[in-house]
Write a protein that holds these residues in place. Structure first.
Motif, PDB file in Angstrom:
ATOM      1  N   LEU A 159      35.642  39.388  32.697  1.00  0.00           N
ATOM      2  CA  LEU A 159      36.211  38.394  33.616  1.00  0.00           C
ATOM      3  C   LEU A 159      37.609  38.810  34.092  1.00  0.00           C
ATOM      4  O   LEU A 159      37.936  38.670  35.277  1.00  0.00           O
ATOM      5  N   MET A 160      38.410  39.340  33.182  1.00  0.00           N
ATOM      6  CA  MET A 160      39.757  39.785  33.560  1.00  0.00           C
ATOM      7  C   MET A 160      39.692  40.942  34.557  1.00  0.00           C
ATOM      8  O   MET A 160      40.469  40.982  35.527  1.00  0.00           O
ATOM      9  N   ARG A 161      38.765  41.855  34.366  1.00  0.00           N
ATOM     10  CA  ARG A 161      38.624  42.981  35.299  1.00  0.00           C
ATOM     11  C   ARG A 161      38.203  42.479  36.679  1.00  0.00           C
ATOM     12  O   ARG A 161      38.710  42.957  37.715  1.00  0.00           O
ATOM     13  N   ALA A 162      37.322  41.481  36.726  1.00  0.00           N
ATOM     14  CA  ALA A 162      36.892  40.937  38.015  1.00  0.00           C
ATOM     15  C   ALA A 162      38.041  40.219  38.721  1.00  0.00           C
ATOM     16  O   ALA A 162      38.210  40.342  39.944  1.00  0.00           O
ATOM     17  N   LEU A 163      38.886  39.500  37.968  1.00  0.00           N
ATOM     18  CA  LEU A 163      40.033  38.816  38.561  1.00  0.00           C
ATOM     19  C   LEU A 163      41.059  39.817  39.102  1.00  0.00           C
ATOM     20  O   LEU A 163      41.646  39.612  40.179  1.00  0.00           O
ATOM     21  N   GLN A 164      41.279  40.896  38.355  1.00  0.00           N
ATOM     22  CA  GLN A 164      42.231  41.906  38.822  1.00  0.00           C
ATOM     23  C   GLN A 164      41.733  42.605  40.086  1.00  0.00           C
ATOM     24  O   GLN A 164      42.524  42.875  41.008  1.00  0.00           O
ATOM     25  N   ASP A 165      40.440  42.890  40.149  1.00  0.00           N
ATOM     26  CA  ASP A 165      39.882  43.501  41.361  1.00  0.00           C
ATOM     27  C   ASP A 165      39.995  42.546  42.550  1.00  0.00           C
ATOM     28  O   ASP A 165      40.310  42.962  43.673  1.00  0.00           O
ATOM     29  N   GLN A 166      39.749  41.245  42.309  1.00  0.00           N
ATOM     30  CA  GLN A 166      39.857  40.259  43.382  1.00  0.00           C
ATOM     31  C   GLN A 166      41.303  40.090  43.837  1.00  0.00           C
ATOM     32  O   GLN A 166      41.566  39.842  45.014  1.00  0.00           O
ATOM     33  N   GLN A 167      42.238  40.235  42.900  1.00  0.00           N
ATOM     34  CA  GLN A 167      43.647  40.067  43.235  1.00  0.00           C
ATOM     35  C   GLN A 167      44.132  41.165  44.180  1.00  0.00           C
ATOM     36  O   GLN A 167      45.079  40.959  44.951  1.00  0.00           O
ATOM     37  N   GLN A 168      43.515  42.319  44.147  1.00  0.00           N
ATOM     38  CA  GLN A 168      43.895  43.407  45.044  1.00  0.00           C
ATOM     39  C   GLN A 168      43.677  43.033  46.511  1.00  0.00           C
ATOM     40  O   GLN A 168      44.369  43.528  47.397  1.00  0.00           O
ATOM     41  N   THR A 169      42.762  42.132  46.752  1.00  0.00           N
ATOM     42  CA  THR A 169      42.494  41.692  48.122  1.00  0.00           C
ATOM     43  C   THR A 169      43.477  40.618  48.580  1.00  0.00           C
ATOM     44  O   THR A 169      43.549  40.330  49.780  1.00  0.00           O
ATOM     45  N   GLY A 170      44.174  39.992  47.650  1.00  0.00           N
ATOM     46  CA  GLY A 170      45.105  38.922  47.989  1.00  0.00           C
ATOM     47  C   GLY A 170      44.433  37.587  48.289  1.00  0.00           C
ATOM     48  O   GLY A 170      45.094  36.650  48.759  1.00  0.00           O
ATOM     49  N   ARG A 171      43.134  37.465  47.983  1.00  0.00           N
ATOM     50  CA  ARG A 171      42.397  36.210  48.199  1.00  0.00           C
ATOM     51  C   ARG A 171      41.465  35.982  47.011  1.00  0.00           C
ATOM     52  O   ARG A 171      40.423  36.643  46.886  1.00  0.00           O
ATOM     53  N   ILE A 172      41.880  35.063  46.146  1.00  0.00           N
ATOM     54  CA  ILE A 172      41.111  34.769  44.927  1.00  0.00           C
ATOM     55  C   ILE A 172      40.544  33.351  45.057  1.00  0.00           C
ATOM     56  O   ILE A 172      41.311  32.384  45.145  1.00  0.00           O
ATOM     57  N   PRO A 173      39.210  33.195  45.072  1.00  0.00           N
ATOM     58  CA  PRO A 173      38.620  31.855  45.197  1.00  0.00           C
ATOM     59  C   PRO A 173      38.592  31.133  43.837  1.00  0.00           C
ATOM     60  O   PRO A 173      38.161  31.695  42.825  1.00  0.00           O
ATOM     61  N   LEU A 174      39.069  29.915  43.838  1.00  0.00           N
ATOM     62  CA  LEU A 174      39.034  29.065  42.660  1.00  0.00           C
ATOM     63  C   LEU A 174      38.432  27.714  43.034  1.00  0.00           C
ATOM     64  O   LEU A 174      38.594  27.235  44.162  1.00  0.00           O
ATOM     65  N   ASP A 175      37.765  27.109  42.082  1.00  0.00           N
ATOM     66  CA  ASP A 175      37.124  25.811  42.311  1.00  0.00           C
ATOM     67  C   ASP A 175      37.696  24.807  41.304  1.00  0.00           C
ATOM     68  O   ASP A 175      37.552  24.982  40.097  1.00  0.00           O
ATOM     69  N   LEU A 176      38.358  23.757  41.825  1.00  0.00           N
ATOM     70  CA  LEU A 176      38.886  22.681  40.986  1.00  0.00           C
ATOM     71  C   LEU A 176      37.922  21.500  41.041  1.00  0.00           C
ATOM     72  O   LEU A 176      37.644  20.967  42.132  1.00  0.00           O
ATOM     73  N   LYS A 177      37.378  21.108  39.879  1.00  0.00           N
ATOM     74  CA  LYS A 177      36.400  20.020  39.811  1.00  0.00           C
ATOM     75  C   LYS A 177      37.021  18.797  39.136  1.00  0.00           C
ATOM     76  O   LYS A 177      37.731  18.921  38.131  1.00  0.00           O
ATOM     77  N   VAL A 178      36.729  17.626  39.709  1.00  0.00           N
ATOM     78  CA  VAL A 178      37.283  16.365  39.223  1.00  0.00           C
ATOM     79  C   VAL A 178      36.131  15.448  38.799  1.00  0.00           C
ATOM     80  O   VAL A 178      35.126  15.321  39.516  1.00  0.00           O
ATOM     81  N   ASP A 179      36.283  14.827  37.647  1.00  0.00           N
ATOM     82  CA  ASP A 179      35.361  13.798  37.162  1.00  0.00           C
ATOM     83  C   ASP A 179      36.220  12.672  36.589  1.00  0.00           C
ATOM     84  O   ASP A 179      36.724  12.767  35.469  1.00  0.00           O
ATOM     85  N   ALA A 180      36.385  11.592  37.383  1.00  0.00           N
ATOM     86  CA  ALA A 180      37.332  10.533  37.018  1.00  0.00           C
ATOM     87  C   ALA A 180      36.610   9.193  36.964  1.00  0.00           C
ATOM     88  O   ALA A 180      36.129   8.704  37.999  1.00  0.00           O
ATOM     89  N   PRO A 181      36.526   8.559  35.775  1.00  0.00           N
ATOM     90  CA  PRO A 181      36.005   7.193  35.705  1.00  0.00           C
ATOM     91  C   PRO A 181      37.061   6.197  36.177  1.00  0.00           C
ATOM     92  O   PRO A 181      38.206   6.228  35.719  1.00  0.00           O
TER      93      PRO A 181
END
Length: 251
Positions: free
Chosen positions: A184-206
């Motif tokens: 996972l760390m290697r994939a994040l470092q490779d993605q960081q070289q492009t300057g665009r890293i996709p992240l997904d923030l999920k919310v579950d709020a009662p």
């Protein structure tokens, strides 16, 4: 002389022979039975047409009960629909909206057991646009950060009451430990070289909705934000290049 002159009746030869009288013969057993059957059928009374019996009262009672039950259910649905329609027109409910203001990475490293440890800080603004509706954020709310279907970290949302047309800023701390950290760390470092890293923030709020003085039962706000950040460098403020948030309410 007298005897010789006695006149005897002459026989008519051309006349047809007369049949001898036939003596009546006794009736046979079959004829006797037929006669007895006829006489007995004459003596028997005629069949009276059978009038169909009336349906039992139990069936009629069951039909009435079913009709009343269906009518009451339809009436109840009409009342509920009318009540919801009136409440909608009076309160004009709107779904709260959220925005991600900032994202900070405090720690992102590999452990000795090759798991990936992540510690993020997220600043969120929750907006309640309703004029007559308050929102109770109950315990158990969760916020998590994901990368390519892998959860990096998660944290708890605070419980609080948000009034009418109120904006509240939330600072949420998230931590997590993920297996297969080296890959996972290697994939994040490779993605960081492009300057665009996709992240997904999920919310579950009662949450619980407050209409005037009435507090309704608990529902859930589900959704999340798709982010694109420039880097994942620790102890630096991450630049959010793109953000797309969608939320829905689940009863």
């Amino acid at each position: 002389m007298a005897d010789h002159q006695r006149i005897h009746p002459s026989v008519d030869v051309e006349a047809p022979p007369t049949a001898p009288p036939v003596a009546p013969h006794p009736p046979s057993t079959l004829e006797k039975g037929t006669a007895i059957q006829r006489s007995s059928s004459q003596l028997q009374p005629r069949a009276v047409p059978v009038i169909p019996a009336m349906p039992p009262k139990n069936r009629s009672c069951c039909c009435k009960c079913i009709c009343w039950t269906v009518s009451l259910i339809v009436l109840l649905l009409i009342i509920i629909g009318a009540t919801i329609g009136i409440l909608y027109l009076v309160f004009k409910p709107k779904l709260p909206n959220y925005s991600i203001d900032s994202l900070r990475i405090s720690d992102l490293r590999l452990n000795f057991d090759m798991t990936l440890y992540a510690k993020f800080g997220v600043k969120i603004t929750a907006n309640n646009p309703n004029k007559k509706i308050g929102i109770y954020y109950e315990k158990g709310g969760r916020l998590s950060v994901w990368y390519t279907n892998t959860q990096l970290c998660q944290g708890s949302l605070p419980n609080f009451y948000q009034g009418h047309q109120n904006k509240t800023v939330l600072n949420v701390a998230l931590t997590g430990q993920t297996e297969s950290g080296n890959t996972l760390m290697r994939a994040l470092q490779d993605q960081q070289q492009t300057g665009r890293i996709p992240l997904d923030l999920k919310v579950d709020a009662p949450v619980a909705i407050k209409l005037g003085r009435l507090k309704l039962r608990k529902v859930r706000i589900l959704g999340g934000c798709m982010l694109v950040v420039d880097s994942l460098t620790s102890n630096n403020l991450i630049s959010i290049k793109a953000s797309n948030c969608k939320f829905r309410m689940k009863l």
